[in-house]
Structure formats: C-alpha cells, structure tokens
Design an enzyme around this catalytic site. Sequence first.
Site, short mmCIF file in Angstrom:
data_model
loop_
_atom_site.label_atom_id
_atom_site.label_comp_id
_atom_site.label_asym_id
_atom_site.label_seq_id
_atom_site.Cartn_x
_atom_site.Cartn_y
_atom_site.Cartn_z
N HIS A 140 9.57 -6.92 1.61
CA HIS A 140 9.59 -5.48 1.92
C HIS A 140 8.72 -5.18 3.13
CE1 HIS A 140 8.40 -1.15 0.70
NE2 HIS A 140 9.46 -1.13 1.49
N VAL A 151 3.86 -6.92 4.63
CA VAL A 151 5.15 -7.26 4.03
C VAL A 151 4.88 -7.62 2.58
CG1 VAL A 151 7.19 -8.74 4.09
CG2 VAL A 151 6.00 -8.20 6.23
N GLU A 152 5.49 -6.88 1.66
CA GLU A 152 5.31 -7.18 0.23
C GLU A 152 6.35 -8.22 -0.18
OE1 GLU A 152 3.65 -3.07 -1.68
OE2 GLU A 152 5.76 -3.06 -1.06
N ILE A 153 5.89 -9.26 -0.86
CA ILE A 153 6.76 -10.35 -1.29
C ILE A 153 6.87 -10.33 -2.80
CG2 ILE A 153 7.13 -12.85 -1.33
CD1 ILE A 153 7.29 -11.74 1.47
N ALA A 190 2.58 -0.63 -2.25
CA ALA A 190 2.31 0.41 -1.26
C ALA A 190 3.06 1.70 -1.54
CB ALA A 190 2.64 -0.10 0.15
#
Length: 329
Positions: A140, A151-153, A190
């Site tokens: 994301h 960046v969210e993984i 987030a």
Amino acid sequence: MEQTIAVLGAGTMGHGIAQLLAQSGSRVYLYDPSEEALERAMQKIRSNVAVIRSERWGDCPSEDQVLDRIVCTPDPVEAVAGASIVIEAAPEKLELKRELYRLIERGIRADAIVASNTSSYVPEQLVEGMTFAHRFVVAHFFNPAHLVPLVEIVLHPQTSRQTAEPLIRLLKTCGKSPVVLSANVAGFIANRLQAALLREAVHLLESGVASAREIDLAVTEGPGLRWALSGPLATADYGGLDVWERVSDRLFPELDTRTEASESIRRLVRGQRLGVKSGGGFFEYPDGEANGATHGLPDGVQDAVEQRDRKLIRLMMVKNDTRTGGGAQ
C-alpha cells in the site's frame, strides 16, 4: 542486472509507482486499457521528474532517461510476461482487480511476486482461488507515490516473509520505508490513524469549535510538525506517559465515537463537492471542474499540486538531514 517490473494501472497511484521504479533503474512495463491514460501518465511522470530535479532532491535521472525505462502497453499479458514483480494499481473495485488477476494468471512468471496497492482489501479477498496466492502481498503506497516514503506491506497467509523479501529490498532501494504488518486489520495502520483524526476534526467543525482552516492550522502548525519526526507513541514518550494517562482518562470520553461517515461529508458528496478534483470540498479550489477532473487536473489545481509536492520534497530533505533514528529531535 536491470530488473523488470510490471505496474498494472496508469492512474493517480500507478504512474507514480512506475516513475519511482524507473528512477531507481528498473525496466517498467506500465499497463492500462486506456491509451489516453497511458499518454497522460507519461506527461505527469515527465512533469514530476522535472520538479524533483529542479529541487535537486537526490540523484534523479533526467526526464528522458526515466521515460526511456518505461514501456506503455494496453496488453496486461505483455506487461507481466518478463516481470519478476507485478504491482497492481487498478481502481479500488474488488471485481475489477480480480478480473485483472484472472487475465494475468497464466502469463506471469512462476516465481513472480504479485502485489496490490489496495488500501482496503485484505489479501485473501483479492486472490481467493488464484494459483499465485502463495506469492501475493498488499503493498500500500501513499499519494504521491513517487514521494511519500511509507509503503505498508501485508502478507497473504500463504506468503512467507522470505518470499516477500525481494519486494521489500526493492522498495528500500527506491528510498521507501516499508512497514510489514504482523496481522491483517481493516485500513492497515496509516489509514486507521488518519480516519481517527479526520473523525475528530469533522466533529470539532460540526460542533462549531473552530473553522475548517483553523482546525487544519492547529494540526499543521502543531502536532503535524512533530509527527514528521516522531510518531504518536514516541511523542507520548517525550510528553510523559503519566501525563498521557491523565489526558486519556479525561479526554477519551469526550471524543467522537460515530461509526459511519459524518453528515458533513455526506452532504458535501451529495452536492458533488469532492475536494480538489471538483473545485471545492471543505475548502474552495476555484480552478477545479464542477463534475470532477476525470481527465487530469485543471491548470490552477495542477499548480497547487506541484507546490504541495515541492514543499513535501523540501520537508523530506530537512527531515533526512536532521533525523538520527529512533524518536524525535
């Protein structure tokens, strides 16, 4: 050796992701069914790179060098054929994303990692029944994708951390800050924090506590500055957890607890006041289009976006110069 990456979708997020990867030396195949969208994406990428270079941020290649590393195609199978990593950035519609996965399923490499830029769907929803579920993650990005580091993984239950490591390494090489979630949760990290803040901000506005501009100013000139260097937990540490224990006991019962969008937001949406893209939302953007800027932003709004990006670049340059790791300065 140059790595080949496929980016599926040339819209707001897709073109920024493609730019980021091309800037960092990857060969990028950018897919979109719309030739117009692909042309518009390349124009935006050229403009974005020009802004970065004019701000002298990092060692960014020239506009032509970045564009030369991007191959546009309206064929999704062509896009993924040689890619070691596939990043889907299609509109946030579950069936549309799943149909795209069905189109590429037989064309992707047997060892390719497939990632979705979704902001709301968990991995199991997206690739249920797909043969590549064990190589699937959510990655994301945040808008603008070529600038914001986070960046969210989120790993699919069948996907190991080891399997996702090539993507995580690639993101770090591009200057990103990947955060790997230990558990799936709606909205990830987030967006949950942003939603909580927005809910309370709208509540204050509806309660007549302050104007929209004053509420935003209270964030940008106060907590927002600190949050650029330390998150809410480190900020609490610096303030003293004994203090925050008392603040929490006193304030939590007073905070907004609604479980759906506020009437203020619903009223704006019903009136087609969607924000920057329509010319007005909580604030006025006089160069916007009344029916939404579906074919790119008007000149005046585009200028505002460019100025925002320049300020963001300058903020990150200062942040990178002053941060020493851990908590706040």
